[in-house]
Each structure stands twice: as structure tokens, then as C-alpha cells.
Design a protein around this motif. Structure first.
Motif, PDB file in Angstrom:
ATOM      1  N   HIS A 347       0.800  -1.232   0.000  1.00 28.64           N
ATOM      2  CA  HIS A 347       0.000   0.000   0.000  1.00 28.64           C
ATOM      3  C   HIS A 347       0.824   1.269   0.000  1.00 28.64           C
ATOM      4  N   ASN A 449      -7.544   0.391  -6.317  1.00 28.12           N
ATOM      5  CA  ASN A 449      -8.508   0.447  -5.211  1.00 28.12           C
ATOM      6  C   ASN A 449      -9.895   0.820  -5.694  1.00 28.12           C
ATOM      7  N   TYR A 538       3.892  14.226   2.838  1.00 26.63           N
ATOM      8  CA  TYR A 538       3.841  13.922   1.405  1.00 26.63           C
ATOM      9  C   TYR A 538       2.472  14.240   0.789  1.00 26.63           C
ATOM     10  N   GLU A 637       1.617   8.988  -3.204  1.00 26.50           N
ATOM     11  CA  GLU A 637       0.327   8.463  -2.749  1.00 26.50           C
ATOM     12  C   GLU A 637       0.028   7.212  -3.561  1.00 26.50           C
ATOM     13  N   SER A 639      -2.487   5.192  -3.877  1.00 29.13           N
ATOM     14  CA  SER A 639      -3.733   5.263  -4.631  1.00 29.13           C
ATOM     15  C   SER A 639      -4.542   6.476  -4.194  1.00 29.13           C
ATOM     16  N   GLY A 640      -4.887   6.511  -2.911  1.00 32.08           N
ATOM     17  CA  GLY A 640      -5.880   7.463  -2.452  1.00 32.08           C
ATOM     18  C   GLY A 640      -7.250   6.844  -2.687  1.00 32.08           C
TER      19      GLY A 640
HETATM   20  C1  KOT Z   1       1.194   1.891   6.489  1.00 27.56           C
HETATM   21  C2  KOT Z   1       1.631   1.588   7.752  1.00 27.56           C
HETATM   22  C3  KOT Z   1       0.773   1.672   8.832  1.00 27.56           C
HETATM   23  C4  KOT Z   1      -0.541   2.076   8.643  1.00 27.56           C
HETATM   24  C5  KOT Z   1      -0.974   2.385   7.362  1.00 27.56           C
HETATM   25  C6  KOT Z   1      -0.123   2.298   6.281  1.00 27.56           C
HETATM   26  C7  KOT Z   1      -0.585   2.635   4.957  1.00 27.56           C
HETATM   27  C8  KOT Z   1      -1.719   3.268   4.574  1.00 27.56           C
HETATM   28  N1  KOT Z   1       0.070   2.369   3.877  1.00 27.56           N
HETATM   29  N2  KOT Z   1      -0.597   2.787   2.829  1.00 27.56           N
HETATM   30  N3  KOT Z   1      -1.685   3.340   3.235  1.00 27.56           N
HETATM   31  C9  KOT Z   1      -2.696   3.910   2.339  1.00 27.56           C
HETATM   32  O1  KOT Z   1      -3.483   2.838   1.816  1.00 27.56           O
HETATM   33  C10 KOT Z   1      -4.564   3.278   1.001  1.00 27.56           C
HETATM   34  C11 KOT Z   1      -5.339   2.058   0.575  1.00 27.56           C
HETATM   35  O2  KOT Z   1      -4.624   1.308  -0.347  1.00 27.56           O
HETATM   36  C12 KOT Z   1      -4.054   4.074  -0.195  1.00 27.56           C
HETATM   37  O3  KOT Z   1      -5.158   4.583  -0.907  1.00 27.56           O
HETATM   38  C13 KOT Z   1      -3.162   5.217   0.260  1.00 27.56           C
HETATM   39  O4  KOT Z   1      -2.584   5.832  -0.878  1.00 27.56           O
HETATM   40  C14 KOT Z   1      -2.069   4.682   1.190  1.00 27.56           C
HETATM   41  O5  KOT Z   1      -1.319   5.753   1.694  1.00 27.56           O
END
Ligand code: KOT
Length: 803
Positions: A347, A449, A538, A637, A639-640
Motif C-alpha cells: 500500500h 482500489n 507527502y 500516494e 492510490s488514495g
Molecule cells: C502503512 C503503515 C501503517 C498504517 C498504514 C499504512 C498505509 C496506509 N500504507 N498505505 N496506506 C494507504 O493505503 C490506502 C489504501 O490502499 C491508499 O489509498 C493510500 O494511498 C495509502 O497511503
């Protein structure tokens, strides 16, 4: 089963009486909510038990979605909608003379996640059930959810989220399904009947008790399960828990969610939480599988396990452990099954989010698991060295420099690695995970996503839903691709006017909230410009803030100039230990203080930073948004998902070409999105040639000089420290996220936004076009692809074709 209003009324009144000994008139909103929850649960109970029996009888392959975070939001309305009884129940409640809305609001919003990752897991749960895919969620029942955010003098203050205070009507404790999880001690291998088996000494055992919650499919009579584990002292083992500190250790385990998003907190307690989830979950899966009486070597035909980021990656060694230590499979058998069963989603590419556990910690906490990881690593190196040579092979090692790289283990131990948007997957393949892509090209795939339109459109925006129904019928609710039919209405003035009216009413609703909670008056005719997401450098909330300062200065220089009024709306929590993020919160609150109280400014500019942003507030804000701010530094990012929710509610996107914004652009076309800023490629070029100089940009841009000086010259009240730190981060320390580089283009694209808004027809044409193009971002599609291409699981609904 169709429910009649009268029948519901009688049943409901009986439930309230039975639970509380009160008439509905006497019961409190919370009691009314709880009774309605109990009613809904029993209504769904029939489907829940039938679904389970069917899955078992047919021996269908099942998915287990492991995630350290779930963010389901309030469940009452969503369950009513999915059961197909929302309207009847609402009518019945209102017939009795009760206020449905206040009953809905009495529910706590379970904040068992940080942001996008946890919310995605919950959107997926909704889609999996709604598509009739046999699958369940596996997570932790944190006693306290993500902290509640308060602002005191503009500073973030964290308050514990005691979400279980009044109980939780949706969950069912399954004490008979509890399992033991072992921690610590020593382990050595001893021979027994010609086999090596592990002998444990001085371990501590913790009882994992599951709490199940129904995941109700959308009007398909199917109900899946979300299983959250809670740590308890094993009753038979109480002698080991006579000391307070031993008891505390157990109670701490599932006490609180780590409040870090996209950041790795290498605490021992977090490691214990991760292993606790994995061990409890895998034990319960294997126990279920054994009931089917099939050979363990065939487990991959009935089980798919998905690892939501690396947080549950210990599923891999735990799975191996159970198969070899407890079920006597050979290593080779266990390993082959493991790879077939496991799949992993990455992610984020943020380096600070990468989990790397120190060897010493793993040895101390989960010694047998560490041995297995060592063996996985040893075999990996042994096998790949002759094929790929030293450099590439060591780049992919799981254990290196004293730490275990969890992403490496997740890739090596599974058959599928996916990113969450096209650009993100490309970056994984070509940059971040390049050596792995060379080694395992076929494992990599993209799964962009998605969001569930049920919660984010049907429930959050009932008026827009009704408008869409009037225009194109209701088939889109089961087939979101049908939203494209709306494209036929973009030149119909009446439709555009109706869309404008819907948006205005949603803005008024939000304005009432802001007035009541914050005592800020905002004009519903202004542009509502929304940035809602975790606070992270970011994501560049700071760029948004600089734009606001720039507008403020323009107004001050020329108070009588005509200017398009705008309300800037923020919702964001900062991790408690993330000082810089908290300083940005303080800055934005200080800007709000300044502009909201300046008589020269009036309605032209307002700043609203809502407290305690989460799923519930998102449901209020998103329908009211005109502009969606998706302004992360390109490449950062992954996805977002707020971009998708906002678009589906008719907001126009101001965006960098980052994450899923790229795909949004591809669907709506360049003319229907406001793009600006560096591309991901340009960002990587800067990294390679190292030529970025923020100071140069600062010194050569008079507007930037003026704007940034307000951070340090006292213009903005009460930010002596924060202003200086932020100024220095941008000018002195070369602006890690290229805020200054993208500033000028951002300002100019925002001017285009103002201009377009002057022409309401043109604006709402684009707005409708965005809604019409939001279908592809349905989590239903995303899940169909996961099920078809990764999990190899069929829908139980005959009408659903996955491929
Ligand atoms: C990483 C470590 C701890 C807790 C959360 C994360 C994390 C969260 N890593 N990526 N995310 C977000 O995930 C979303 C769902 O895929 C994305 O849309 C988003 O861009 C990520 O920043």
C-alpha cells in the motif's frame, strides 16, 4: 422476506420492552439504537447461519482477509440498506414519532483503523459479501480505537476512544472458538519417533477470543463474517498470571491501535499484536479446514489468505509452523501450499512505512517463528544464488543487517503481489521492488482500489441517489458501470440545475454542522474546497495552506476586488508522535483564526478544520464538496480513495498525477480535472540528478517570498515555533516534497477553478461527468478482479460473472 411497517413496529416495540423494560417513548436514543441493532442482528441471523452452513456443505473455497485495521463506520444504516429494509424501518420509526436520525447518531463509529488502508479493508468486506464471495475478515478487536482528536488553542490533543463503553450490539463473542497463542521462552528441536519436533520452555500463553460481526451482503441474503480477536488470560493457566505485570501484559496486547499511518513503529507490543492476529487467525482457519476431512496437502484448494500490507505477514511463517510442527507435513509440502494460499498487497512506497523487525526482537518474542523465517531465507538464497548471482539475490534477502524485512518475506512467501493503482504498481516494478520483479515477474499485478457506492453514495448522499434513480433507474446500484448512462444528461439544463440544488442542500447541511459545532458561519454559495485524509508531509496539506495564505494576502492588498468566495475544509489526524504534522495542524488552525476573524475578508475566504475527522464526518463532508484536493507529491500516494468518494459525489478534482488520480484523469479526460505539478517521472529525475533547489525557487518568486514570510513575521498569530520550523523545512532544508516547485502551477490551476465556477452550467456539466465516470472505481469491480485473478474464488450468486 418482505417486512411490513406495521409488523416492524410491533416487533421493535417488543424488543425495546424486552431489553430495557421501557416503552419506545421512554427509551433513550442510545437504548433505541441498541434495540434496533439487536433487531437487525436477529433479522440477519437467519441468513448468517444459512450462509455459513452452505459454505460448509458445499466445501467452497474461502478467502480470509487479514488486516490490522478495519474502519467499518457506523453499521446500522448500512445493515438496513443491505438487508433491504431501510425504508420500511425508517418509516416505522417515524410513525411511532421517533427521530430516526438521532437513533442512527447514537452509534459509536468504530475507529479500528488509521485511514485509507483500514477503510479499504471495510469497503472490501462490503463488496465481498455483496458479490456473494465466501470470505471473512480477520483483525483485532482493539479495546480503544484511534484516538479522538480535539483542538486546544489550535493544537491537536489526543483523547482515548473508549468505543466499547456502552457495549457493541453487532458483535458476538465466540468463547468456544478461542485459541491459545504462545509467546517468548526458548525453543529447541528434539527427536520423537524419527521426527524433529519443537520443545518449548518458559513460554507464555495468551488466549485469543474471537468476536464475530455479520458482514451483510447487498440484498442477496448472504452474510459473511468479520472476526476480531481479543486477548485474555487463559482460565486454565491462571497460576502463571498471578502477578499484576503478567496480567497487564495480556490486557495491553489488544488494548489500543497504533496510531501511525504510513509509518513503522518498531515497538515490541506492535510485534506481539501482529503475531497474535496471525497465529489466532491461522489456527482457526486450519481448524475449520480439518473439519472438511480433506488432506492437508490440498488446503490451497479451499483456502486463500490475503495479507493487507505487511502487518499480517507473519501469517506466512505461522502457516508453515502449524503445517510442519503440528500437522506433520514436510517443509516442501508446507511451503508449496503456503505460496498458493498467500497473496499480498503493498500500500505504500514510503520508506519510513517499511516494516523491518530486529532479529533480536523476533527471537525473544516468537523464537520458533524466527527459526522458520531463517529457514525460508536460507532456502531462498540457496535457490536463487546460482540463478541470479550475488547482488540481486542479496537485495532480495529476508534477513539482512540485523533485521527481518517483512515485505521481502511477503513477496517470497506468496504467489501474488499487487499495488493499488496503475502508477503505484509500475513504481513497485521499476523502482521499489525492482529486484523482485526481475525474479518473479508473473507475481506482480495491479488492483486499483475502489470504494463501495452503497455507503459513499446511496447512504451518504440520499438526494443525489434519488436524482440518479430518476434519471437512469436503479440498476446502477447493482451494476455501478451503469452510471455512465448519466453521460447522456450532461447537456440537459434541467438535470444540471437539479444537481446544483442537491449539492446546495448538502452544503447547507454541512454549514449547519459547522455553525453548531464550531460557531463559524460559512456561505453555501461559496466553493467548498475539501482536503480530507491523514496529515502527512507527502500529502502536502501545506501546499493547500500556502494557497490560502496567498489568497488572504491578495484580499488584504485589494479588499474591494471581486473574488470568488471559497471555504477551505480540512479533516486530518496527525500521528501523536509526528511533530511536523502536528505543527502543520497548528498552522492551518492559526490561518483559520486569522482569516475567519478579519473583517476585510468576510465571506470571501473561510477556513474550517473539523475536529476528529473519521468515517462519520466523511459521510457529511463528501456530499457537500465542490473541489477535491488530491495534491500529494507525484509518486508518493499509492492510490488514495477519498479522490474516488469525492468524485462519485460530484466534486471536481484538483490533482497531481499521482496514485489513482491518473486513472481518474484517464476516465474523465483532461478537460474535466484540474491537473498541475511535477509528474512522477520528473520527481525521480530530480532524485537522480540531485538538482532541486527550493531556495532558488523561493528567491526568484516574489509571491512565494510574501507568502512564506507570513510564517515568520507575525502575520499569522501564535505560530512562532511552528512557523519557523515549517519555513525552514521549505527553504533551508530543501523542501523534501517539492511544495515550492509545485506552488505556482497550483495557484494558477486554482484560478481556473474560480473562473469555471462563475459558469454554473459548465461547472455542473463537469460535475455530472465525474459522477458518470465514477463507476469503474467501485470496490465491487476491484474485488471481482481479486477473486478471479488472485484468490480464484467463485461467487455463490449465479448471476455474478467474475471474469
Ligand atoms: C502503512 C503503515 C501503517 C498504517 C498504514 C499504512 C498505509 C496506509 N500504507 N498505505 N496506506 C494507504 O493505503 C490506502 C489504501 O490502499 C491508499 O489509498 C493510500 O494511498 C495509502 O497511503
Amino acid at each position: 422476506m418482505t417486512l411490513q411497517v406495521e409488523e416492524f413496529r410491533k416487533d421493535y416495540e417488543r424488543v425495546v420492552k424486552g431489553m430495557y423494560g421501557l416503552s419506545v417513548e421512554e427509551a433513550s436514543p442510545f437504548q433505541l439504537y441498541n434495540a434496533l441493532g439487536a433487531y437487525v442482528k436477529s433479522f440477519a441471523g437467519e441468513h448468517w447461519s444459512r450462509t455459513k452452513t452452505e459454505y460448509e456443505k458445499k466445501q467452497v473455497k474461502q478467502l480470509y482477509y487479514f488486516s490490522m485495521e478495519f474502519l467499518p463506520g457506523r453499521m446500522l444504516k448500512s445493515n438496513l440498506l443491505n438487508l433491504g429494509i431501510l425504508d420500511v424501518v425508517r418509516e416505522g420509526i417515524e410513525d411511532i414519532g421517533l427521530d430516526f436520525h438521532s437513533i442512527v447518531q447514537a452509534e459509536e463509529d468504530p475507529a479500528l483503523g488509521n485511514g485509507g488502508l483500514g477503510r479499504l479493508a471495510s469497503c472490501f468486506m462490503d463488496s465481498i459479501a455483496s458479490l456473494g464471495i465466501p470470505g471473512s475478515g480477520s483483525g483485532i478487536r482493539y479495546r480503544y480505537g484511534l484516538f479522538q482528536q480535539r483542538f486546544i488553542d489550535g493544537h491537536q490533543v489526543e483523547v482515548p476512544d473508549n468505543w466499547l463503553r456502552n457495549g457493541n450490539v453487532w458483535e458476538v463473542r465466540k468463547e468456544n472458538k478461542a485459541v491459545n497463542v504462545r509467546f517468548g521462552g526458548q525453543v529447541y528441536m528434539a527427536e520423537q519417533k524419527g521426527r524433529l519436533i519443537p520443545v518449548y520452555e518458559n513460554t507464555r500463553t495468551i488466549l485469543a477470543v474471537p468476536y464475530d460481526t455479520a458482514m451483510i451482503g447487498y440484498q442477496n441474503e448472504l452474510v459473511n463474517n468479520l472476526r476480531l480477536w481479543s486477548a485474555e488470560i487463559p482460565p486454565e493457566d491462571y497460576v502463571h498470571y498471578s502477578s499484576i505485570s503478567a496480567q497487564q501484559e495480556v490486557n495491553q496486547l489488544t488494548e489500543v491501535l497504533y496510531p501511525d499511518d504510513s509509518n513503522y513503529e518498531g515497538r515490541i507490543l506492535r510485534l506481539r499484536q501482529e503475531y497474535f492476529l496471525c497465529s489466532a487467525g491461522i489456527q482457526s482457519i486450519v481448524r475449520y479446514y480439518k473439519k472438511l476431512q480433506l488432506p492437508l496437502t490440498m488446503i490451497a484448494e479451499k483456502v486463500a489468505i490475503h495479507i493487507n500490507d505487511t502487518h499480517p505477514a507473519l501469517c506466512i511463517p505461522e502457516f508453515i509452523r502449524i503445517l510442519i510442527d503440528e500437522e506433520q507435513l514436510t517443509w516442501e509440502q508446507a511451503w508449496e501450499s503456503c505460496k498458493k494460499v498467500m497473496s499480498y498487497t503493498n500500500h505504500t512506497i514510503m520508506q519510513e512505512a517499511m516494516e523491518k523487525w530486529p532479529i533480536e526482537m523476533l527471537k525473544a518474542e516468537v523464537p520458533r517463528i524466527y527459526q522458520i523465517i531463517e529457514e525460508i531465507n536460507r532456502r531462498h538464497i540457496e535457490k536463487k544464488l546460482p540463478l541470479y548471482g550475488e547482488e540481486l539475490t542479496y537485495q532480495t534477502a529476508i534477513i539482512r543487517e540485523g533485521v527481518v524485512n517483512m515485505a521481502h518475506m511477503a513477496i517470497i512467501g506468496s504467489h501474488s503481489v499487487n499495488g493499488v493503482a496503475q502508477l503505484h504498481t509500475t513504481i513497485l516494478k521499476n523502482e521499489v521492488l525492482k529486484p523482485f520483479y526481475e525474479m518473479y515477474p508473473t507475481r506482480f499485478n495491479n488492483k486499483t482500489n475502489g470504494i463501495t457506492q452503497r455507503r459513499w453514495l446511496q447512504l451518504a448522499n440520499e438526494e443525489l441517489t434519488q436524482l440518479i434513480d430518476e434519471k437512469i433507474g436503479t440498476a446502477w446500484k447493482k451494476k455501478p458501470s451503469e452510471l455512465t448512462i448519466l453521460k447522456g444528461f450532461v447537456n440537459e439544463d434541467e438535470t444540471l440545475k437539479q444537481l446544483e440544488d442537491v449539492k446546495l442542500r448538502n452544503k447547507k447541511r454541512f454549514a449547519r454542522y459547522v455553525k453548531e459545532k464550531m460557531d463559524i458561519t460559512i456561505d453555501p454559495n461559496a466553493i467548498f474546497d475539501v482536503q480530507i485524509k491523514r496529515l502527512h508531509a507527502y500529502k502536502r496539506q501545506l501546499l493547500n495552506a500556502l494557497h490560502i495564505i496567498s489568497r488572504y494576502l491578495e484580499i488584504k492588498e485589494n479588499p474591494n476586488a471581486a473574488i470568488q468566495p471559497r471555504v477551505f475544509i480540512f479533516g486530518a489526524k496527525a500521528a501523536p508522535s509526528y511533530l511536523y504534522a502536528k505543527q502543520i495542524i497548528k498552522l492551518i488552525n492559526a490561518i483559520a483564526e486569522l482569516v475567519n476573524n478579519d473583517p476585510d475578508v468576510g465571506d470571501k475566504l473561510k477556513v474550517v478544520f473539523v475536529e476528529n475527522y473519521g468515517v462519520t464526518l466523511a459521510e457529511l463532508i463528501i456530499p457537500a464538496a465542490d473541489v477535491s484536493e488530491q495534491i500529494s507529491l507525484a509518486s508518493k500516494e499509492a492510490s488514495g480513495t477519498s479522490n474516488m468518494k469525492l468524485m462519485a459525489n460530484g466534486a471536481l478534482t484538483v490533482a497531481t498525477l499521482d496514485g489513482a488520480n491518473v486513472e481518474i484523469r484517464n476516465y474523465v479526460g483532461e478537460e474535466n480535472i484540474f491537473l498541475f505539478g511535477l509528474t512522477s517521472q520528473e520527481v525521480y529525475e530530480y532524485y537522480e540528478n540531485g538538482t532541486y533547489s527550493s531556495r532558488q525557487i523561493f528567491e526568484s518568486n516574489p509571491r512565494l517570498i510574501k507568502v512564506l514570510n507570513t510564517l515568520i513575521d507575525g502575520t499569522i498569530p501564535d505560530i512562532q515555533e511552528e512557523g519557523r520550523v515549517i519555513f525552514d523545512s521549505l527553504v533551508q532544508y530543501n523542501d523534501e516534497y517539492f511544495v515550492l516547485k509545485d506552488f505556482e502551477e497550483y495557484i494558477s490551476v486554482q484560478r481556473e477553478v474560480d473562473e469555471l465556477y462563475q459558469d454554473k452550467q459548465a461547472w455542473y456539466r463537469k460535475s455530472l461527468w465525474n459522477i458518470a465516470n465514477s463507476g469503474p472505481f467501485s470496490a465491487d469491480f476491484t474485488i471481482m478482479r481479486y477473486a478471479d485473478e488472485i484468490w480464484k474464488i467463485d461467487s455463490q450468486m449465479p448471476e455474478i460473472e467474475l471474469s
